[in-house]
Design a protein around this motif. Structure first.
Motif, mmCIF file in Angstrom:
data_model
loop_
_atom_site.group_PDB
_atom_site.id
_atom_site.type_symbol
_atom_site.label_atom_id
_atom_site.label_comp_id
_atom_site.label_asym_id
_atom_site.label_seq_id
_atom_site.Cartn_x
_atom_site.Cartn_y
_atom_site.Cartn_z
ATOM 1 N N ILE A 88 -13.061 -4.291 -1.429
ATOM 2 C CA ILE A 88 -12.217 -3.638 -0.435
ATOM 3 C C ILE A 88 -12.925 -2.376 0.054
ATOM 4 O O ILE A 88 -13.184 -1.448 -0.721
ATOM 5 N N ALA A 89 -13.262 -2.377 1.337
ATOM 6 C CA ALA A 89 -14.014 -1.271 1.919
ATOM 7 C C ALA A 89 -13.653 -1.150 3.404
ATOM 8 O O ALA A 89 -13.917 -2.098 4.132
ATOM 9 N N PRO A 90 -13.082 -0.091 3.853
ATOM 10 C CA PRO A 90 -12.675 1.066 3.071
ATOM 11 C C PRO A 90 -11.369 0.809 2.309
ATOM 12 O O PRO A 90 -10.509 0.090 2.804
ATOM 13 N N ALA A 91 -11.281 1.406 1.108
ATOM 14 C CA ALA A 91 -10.025 1.370 0.355
ATOM 15 C C ALA A 91 -9.322 2.695 0.622
ATOM 16 O O ALA A 91 -9.807 3.750 0.216
ATOM 17 N N THR A 92 -8.233 2.644 1.356
ATOM 18 C CA THR A 92 -7.509 3.873 1.708
ATOM 19 C C THR A 92 -6.627 4.289 0.533
ATOM 20 O O THR A 92 -6.384 3.507 -0.393
ATOM 21 N N ALA A 93 -6.080 5.513 0.605
ATOM 22 C CA ALA A 93 -5.194 6.015 -0.460
ATOM 23 C C ALA A 93 -3.971 5.108 -0.575
ATOM 24 O O ALA A 93 -3.534 4.767 -1.678
ATOM 25 N N ASP A 94 -3.446 4.690 0.576
ATOM 26 C CA ASP A 94 -2.252 3.834 0.568
ATOM 27 C C ASP A 94 -2.540 2.475 -0.060
ATOM 28 O O ASP A 94 -1.783 1.966 -0.884
ATOM 29 N N LEU A 95 -3.685 1.907 0.285
ATOM 30 C CA LEU A 95 -4.054 0.589 -0.284
ATOM 31 C C LEU A 95 -4.211 0.695 -1.801
ATOM 32 O O LEU A 95 -3.733 -0.164 -2.543
ATOM 33 N N MET A 96 -4.865 1.775 -2.235
ATOM 34 C CA MET A 96 -5.075 1.941 -3.676
ATOM 35 C C MET A 96 -3.749 2.105 -4.395
ATOM 36 O O MET A 96 -3.554 1.606 -5.503
ATOM 37 N N ALA A 97 -2.793 2.788 -3.758
ATOM 38 C CA ALA A 97 -1.466 2.975 -4.371
ATOM 39 C C ALA A 97 -0.754 1.632 -4.494
ATOM 40 O O ALA A 97 -0.161 1.313 -5.527
ATOM 41 N N ARG A 98 -0.857 0.829 -3.431
ATOM 42 C CA ARG A 98 -0.184 -0.482 -3.477
ATOM 43 C C ARG A 98 -0.852 -1.386 -4.507
ATOM 44 O O ARG A 98 -0.188 -2.101 -5.244
ATOM 45 N N LEU A 99 -2.177 -1.329 -4.585
ATOM 46 C CA LEU A 99 -2.884 -2.161 -5.571
ATOM 47 C C LEU A 99 -2.517 -1.731 -6.989
ATOM 48 O O LEU A 99 -2.267 -2.559 -7.858
ATOM 49 N N ALA A 100 -2.454 -0.418 -7.209
ATOM 50 C CA ALA A 100 -2.138 0.086 -8.556
ATOM 51 C C ALA A 100 -0.727 -0.324 -8.962
ATOM 52 O O ALA A 100 -0.466 -0.634 -10.123
ATOM 53 N N ALA A 101 0.181 -0.356 -7.989
ATOM 54 C CA ALA A 101 1.579 -0.695 -8.300
ATOM 55 C C ALA A 101 1.803 -2.209 -8.342
ATOM 56 O O ALA A 101 2.886 -2.665 -8.701
ATOM 57 N N GLY A 102 0.804 -2.969 -7.950
ATOM 58 C CA GLY A 102 0.956 -4.432 -7.952
ATOM 59 C C GLY A 102 1.814 -4.925 -6.796
ATOM 60 O O GLY A 102 2.388 -6.018 -6.856
ATOM 61 N N ILE A 103 1.903 -4.125 -5.742
ATOM 62 C CA ILE A 103 2.691 -4.550 -4.568
ATOM 63 C C ILE A 103 1.885 -5.583 -3.788
ATOM 64 O O ILE A 103 0.671 -5.457 -3.643
ATOM 65 N N ALA A 104 2.581 -6.609 -3.297
ATOM 66 C CA ALA A 104 1.902 -7.663 -2.527
ATOM 67 C C ALA A 104 2.666 -7.851 -1.223
ATOM 68 O O ALA A 104 3.359 -8.833 -1.041
ATOM 69 N N ASP A 105 2.555 -6.859 -0.331
ATOM 70 C CA ASP A 105 3.351 -6.923 0.896
ATOM 71 C C ASP A 105 2.518 -7.260 2.127
ATOM 72 O O ASP A 105 2.983 -7.151 3.246
ATOM 73 N N ASP A 106 1.267 -7.630 1.924
ATOM 74 C CA ASP A 106 0.473 -8.155 3.039
ATOM 75 C C ASP A 106 -0.592 -9.084 2.447
ATOM 76 O O ASP A 106 -0.646 -9.282 1.220
ATOM 77 N N LEU A 107 -1.412 -9.653 3.303
ATOM 78 C CA LEU A 107 -2.363 -10.659 2.828
ATOM 79 C C LEU A 107 -3.349 -10.072 1.809
ATOM 80 O O LEU A 107 -3.605 -10.674 0.761
ATOM 81 N N LEU A 108 -3.892 -8.885 2.111
ATOM 82 C CA LEU A 108 -4.942 -8.337 1.245
ATOM 83 C C LEU A 108 -4.403 -8.014 -0.154
ATOM 84 O O LEU A 108 -5.022 -8.373 -1.167
ATOM 85 N N THR A 109 -3.242 -7.358 -0.219
ATOM 86 C CA THR A 109 -2.704 -7.007 -1.545
ATOM 87 C C THR A 109 -2.247 -8.263 -2.284
ATOM 88 O O THR A 109 -2.334 -8.334 -3.511
ATOM 89 N N THR A 110 -1.798 -9.271 -1.544
ATOM 90 C CA THR A 110 -1.420 -10.539 -2.187
ATOM 91 C C THR A 110 -2.657 -11.203 -2.785
ATOM 92 O O THR A 110 -2.641 -11.691 -3.913
ATOM 93 N N LEU A 111 -3.749 -11.189 -2.022
ATOM 94 C CA LEU A 111 -5.010 -11.765 -2.526
ATOM 95 C C LEU A 111 -5.460 -11.049 -3.792
ATOM 96 O O LEU A 111 -5.915 -11.680 -4.749
ATOM 97 N N ALA A 112 -5.301 -9.724 -3.795
ATOM 98 C CA ALA A 112 -5.738 -8.937 -4.955
ATOM 99 C C ALA A 112 -4.969 -9.349 -6.202
ATOM 100 O O ALA A 112 -5.505 -9.312 -7.307
#
Ligand code: C5P
Length: 403
Positions: A88-112
């Motif tokens: 993931i590049a760039p990984a924004t602060a918001d993306l990192m927060a969603r990834l850390a929380a395990g949120i899957a509210d779009d394609l990228l976080t779901t893939l993660a």
């Protein structure tokens, strides 16, 4: 499955000004032999058009999860399985927060969440956002789960600030992510044991264990993919024949011992993943044991320790052992490393709720004389690839340092 020398990278592009650099990153990854599929967040599309990434990657770009047309091609779960790495590049602060929380509210976080592939993040954000305790905590969480954090660099920022938060340059990221060049184990001969052993009590019964052989078979294939000639000595498993140079099927610990010792002089690396029975019935009966009213006492005798014997050879091959423990995992594993004279030991916790015997997932702690590394919980195929790379690293280092 055909052997691949390339690495399949899903490049997730977050919504930050550095998204423009990821266009060049796509090119650099391809130059280094990676296959790249791009997934953009909605915010990223405000900075760079998907068509740009499509032109550079040579493949359609995914931006939404609920896109029937795209799902009809490579669906998101297929994409998650396809990846050897999620970058993931760039990984924004918001993306990192969603990834850390395990949120899957779009394609990228779901893939993660859906992928077993290792995660690499190249953070990019304003320096104050980077320093914020919330971001730093999310970073710690992601790191503790095994995410690789690339950068950020320090310097002038698009917003005019100076400090940490610049995305690493595409060339730097691509050089870290590139697949291992060539076949680092080309010419190396690997002898590997896998699966359980069966110790006969009589013609129909045996003493066995819960090893499925999955980890050993996956590791045998991962080492083959790195160029080694792998001879697999396997106990009884229900698995299809793996892609190895030779497979020798055995049943008992004594048979495994004979099969290994007769080949030990011809190997450069010996990897013992088999769950070898420590004991065997002293006198297996030629006829089925009959039941009667009383108790039945079995007399067991020790089996030879195959791994310790191979490690005691002079000169010894590079030896890798496994330690399946239910408690004090690291302590017992380190003791085993020293006692058996091994170069590397892979310790796993068995008997817990997840991972270990009969499971598709596992986590390992890798220990050697002066170091250790955690490989967090993931599918055994992916875990085997990472373990194989570490074996290569340690093996090549031992050859570089005279003992
Ligand atoms: O001593 P312990 O059985 O826990 O050691 C485990 C390691 O030793 C594993 O790598 C296993 O494959 C190997 N082993 C062996 N022969 C035995 C027992 C264990 O090669 N008889």
């Amino acid at each position: 499955m055909a052997r691949r020398n390339s690495s399949r990278v899903v490049l997730g592009v977050g919504g930050g000004i550095s998204a423009y650099k990821s266009v060049d990153l796509t090119r650099r990854l391809k130059e280094r032999g990676c296959e790249v599929r791009v997934v953009m967040t909605q915010a990223a599309t405000a900075f760079v058009g998907p068509l740009t990434f499509q032109a550079v990657s040579g493949h359609p770009v995914r931006t939404t999860l609920l896109d029937p047309a795209a799902e009809a091609g490579m669906g998101h779960i297929e994409l998650a399985r396809w990846a050897d790495r999620l970058l993931i590049a760039p990984a924004t602060a918001d993306l990192m927060a969603r990834l850390a929380a395990g949120i899957a509210d779009d394609l990228l976080t779901t893939l993660a969440l859906a992928t077993e592939a290792p995660l690499s993040l190249a953070p990019a954000m304003n320096q104050a956002m980077w320093r914020h305790p919330a971001t730093q905590r999310n970073l710690d969480i992601l790191r503790s789960r095994g995410a690789q954090i690339l950068g950020p660099a320090e310097g002038g920022q698009a917003c005019g600030d100076v400090g940490p938060g610049r995305m690493l340059e595409p060339l730097e990221i691509a050089d870290i992510i590139r697949p291992p060049t060539g076949a680092p184990l080309a010419g190396a001969r690997v002898l590997l044991t896998a699966g359980p052993t069966r110790e006969p009590l009589d013609p129909v019964r045996f003493l066995g264990n819960r090893s499925s052989g999955k980890m050993g078979f996956a590791l045998a294939e991962a080492l083959t993919d790195l160029g080694a000639r792998v001879v697999l000595v396997s106990g009884p498993t229900a698995l299809p024949a793996p892609r190895v140079a030779e497979q020798v099927c055995v049943e008992t610990a004594l048979e495994m011992h004979a099969a290994v010792l007769s080949r030990a002089a011809d190997c450069d690396l010996f990897v013992a993943t088999a769950a070898v029975a420590d004991y065997r019935p002293a006198e297996p009966l030629g006829q089925k044991i009959k039941k009667d009213a009383g108790e039945l006492t079995l007399r067991l005798v020790r089996n030879p320790d195959i791994l310790a014997e191979v490690a005691a050879r002079r000169p010894p091959p590079f030896t890798v052992g496994f330690a399946a423990e239910t408690d004090r995992v690291e302590e017992y594993a380190r003791d085993k490393l020293v006692r058996k004279g091994l170069d590397l030991i892979a310790a796993n916790h068995v008997g817990g709720a997840r991972g270990g015997f009969e499971r598709d997932e596992n986590a390992l702690t890798l220990i050697w004389k002066d170091g250790s590394r955690e490989l967090p919980m993931r599918g055994k195929t992916q875990l085997a690839r990472e373990l194989a790379l570490l074996i290569v690293e340690r093996y090549l280092e031992r050859h570089a340092t005279p003992t």
